[in-house]
Design a protein around this motif. Structure first.
Motif, mmCIF file in Angstrom:
data_model
loop_
_atom_site.group_PDB
_atom_site.id
_atom_site.type_symbol
_atom_site.label_atom_id
_atom_site.label_comp_id
_atom_site.label_asym_id
_atom_site.label_seq_id
_atom_site.Cartn_x
_atom_site.Cartn_y
_atom_site.Cartn_z
ATOM 1 N N LEU A 197 0.819 -1.213 0.000
ATOM 2 C CA LEU A 197 0.000 0.000 0.000
ATOM 3 C C LEU A 197 0.853 1.263 0.000
ATOM 4 O O LEU A 197 0.508 2.254 -0.640
ATOM 5 N N VAL A 198 1.969 1.233 0.700
ATOM 6 C CA VAL A 198 2.838 2.405 0.758
ATOM 7 C C VAL A 198 3.545 2.633 -0.575
ATOM 8 O O VAL A 198 3.711 3.774 -1.019
ATOM 9 N N SER A 199 3.953 1.565 -1.238
ATOM 10 C CA SER A 199 4.710 1.717 -2.486
ATOM 11 C C SER A 199 3.831 1.864 -3.719
ATOM 12 O O SER A 199 4.322 2.283 -4.767
ATOM 13 N N SER A 200 2.561 1.543 -3.644
ATOM 14 C CA SER A 200 1.710 1.591 -4.836
ATOM 15 C C SER A 200 1.552 2.987 -5.436
ATOM 16 O O SER A 200 1.514 3.098 -6.670
ATOM 17 N N PRO A 201 1.462 4.080 -4.671
ATOM 18 C CA PRO A 201 1.358 5.388 -5.332
ATOM 19 C C PRO A 201 2.560 5.721 -6.216
ATOM 20 O O PRO A 201 2.381 6.251 -7.315
ATOM 21 N N SER A 202 3.757 5.398 -5.774
ATOM 22 C CA SER A 202 4.929 5.701 -6.599
ATOM 23 C C SER A 202 4.968 4.817 -7.845
ATOM 24 O O SER A 202 5.391 5.264 -8.911
ATOM 25 N N VAL A 203 4.525 3.584 -7.734
ATOM 26 C CA VAL A 203 4.473 2.695 -8.897
ATOM 27 C C VAL A 203 3.456 3.218 -9.909
ATOM 28 O O VAL A 203 3.727 3.273 -11.118
ATOM 29 N N ILE A 204 2.298 3.620 -9.430
ATOM 30 C CA ILE A 204 1.263 4.160 -10.318
ATOM 31 C C ILE A 204 1.747 5.442 -10.982
ATOM 32 O O ILE A 204 1.561 5.647 -12.182
ATOM 33 N N LYS A 205 2.393 6.317 -10.208
ATOM 34 C CA LYS A 205 2.911 7.571 -10.763
ATOM 35 C C LYS A 205 3.953 7.283 -11.843
ATOM 36 O O LYS A 205 3.967 7.934 -12.890
ATOM 37 N N GLY A 206 4.832 6.316 -11.613
ATOM 38 C CA GLY A 206 5.833 5.950 -12.614
ATOM 39 C C GLY A 206 5.206 5.419 -13.892
ATOM 40 O O GLY A 206 5.665 5.736 -14.996
ATOM 41 N N ARG A 207 4.159 4.631 -13.762
ATOM 42 C CA ARG A 207 3.481 4.109 -14.952
ATOM 43 C C ARG A 207 2.817 5.227 -15.736
ATOM 44 O O ARG A 207 2.870 5.258 -16.960
ATOM 45 N N TRP A 208 2.159 6.144 -15.024
ATOM 46 C CA TRP A 208 1.514 7.271 -15.697
ATOM 47 C C TRP A 208 2.549 8.139 -16.406
ATOM 48 O O TRP A 208 2.316 8.601 -17.522
ATOM 49 N N THR A 209 3.683 8.364 -15.763
ATOM 50 C CA THR A 209 4.745 9.150 -16.386
ATOM 51 C C THR A 209 5.264 8.445 -17.635
ATOM 52 O O THR A 209 5.488 9.089 -18.667
ATOM 53 N N GLY A 210 5.464 7.154 -17.566
ATOM 54 C CA GLY A 210 5.914 6.387 -18.728
ATOM 55 C C GLY A 210 4.935 6.464 -19.882
ATOM 56 O O GLY A 210 5.331 6.635 -21.043
ATOM 57 N N ILE A 211 3.657 6.344 -19.584
ATOM 58 C CA ILE A 211 2.627 6.432 -20.624
ATOM 59 C C ILE A 211 2.644 7.823 -21.263
ATOM 60 O O ILE A 211 2.594 7.966 -22.486
ATOM 61 N N ARG A 212 2.733 8.861 -20.425
ATOM 62 C CA ARG A 212 2.757 10.236 -20.937
ATOM 63 C C ARG A 212 3.977 10.465 -21.821
ATOM 64 O O ARG A 212 3.880 11.050 -22.903
#
Length: 92
Positions: free
Chosen positions: A56-71
């Motif tokens: 739960l603590v690490s999931s926001p950074s993983v999601i943010k990294g995926r969104w950045t990669g997609i962008r």
């Protein structure tokens, strides 16, 4: 990343081995809550709870990294599409 995964698996195996060798009944008391079980069950529950909290603590950074990669991939595609119409002048 893979090294951390292997270290985590080794730690989990060691913890389970420790828990299975120490099956003495214990009582865990927290405020008005009371839980009677073996050391093995308490340790496995603590490990499971730790894994859930870490996820739960690490999931926001993983999601943010995926969104950045997609962008960034979209930007690269847009720039590649924009440069396909450019002709080569004297440099080519």
């Amino acid at each position: 990343m893979q090294l951390l995964l292997l270290l985590g698996i080794a730690f989990a195996i060691a913890a389970v081995t420790f828990a299975l060798q120490n099956n003495v009944p214990i009582t865990v008391t927290f405020a008005i809550w009371r839980f009677d079980s073996t050391i093995a069950m308490v340790l496995l529950l603590a490990l499971g709870l730790g894994v859930i909290i870490a996820g739960l603590v690490s999931s926001p950074s993983v999601i943010k990294g995926r969104w950045t990669g997609i962008r960034l991939r979209r930007q690269v595609t847009a720039l590649e599409n924009a440069t396909t119409g450019v002709t080569c002048n004297a440099i080519c």
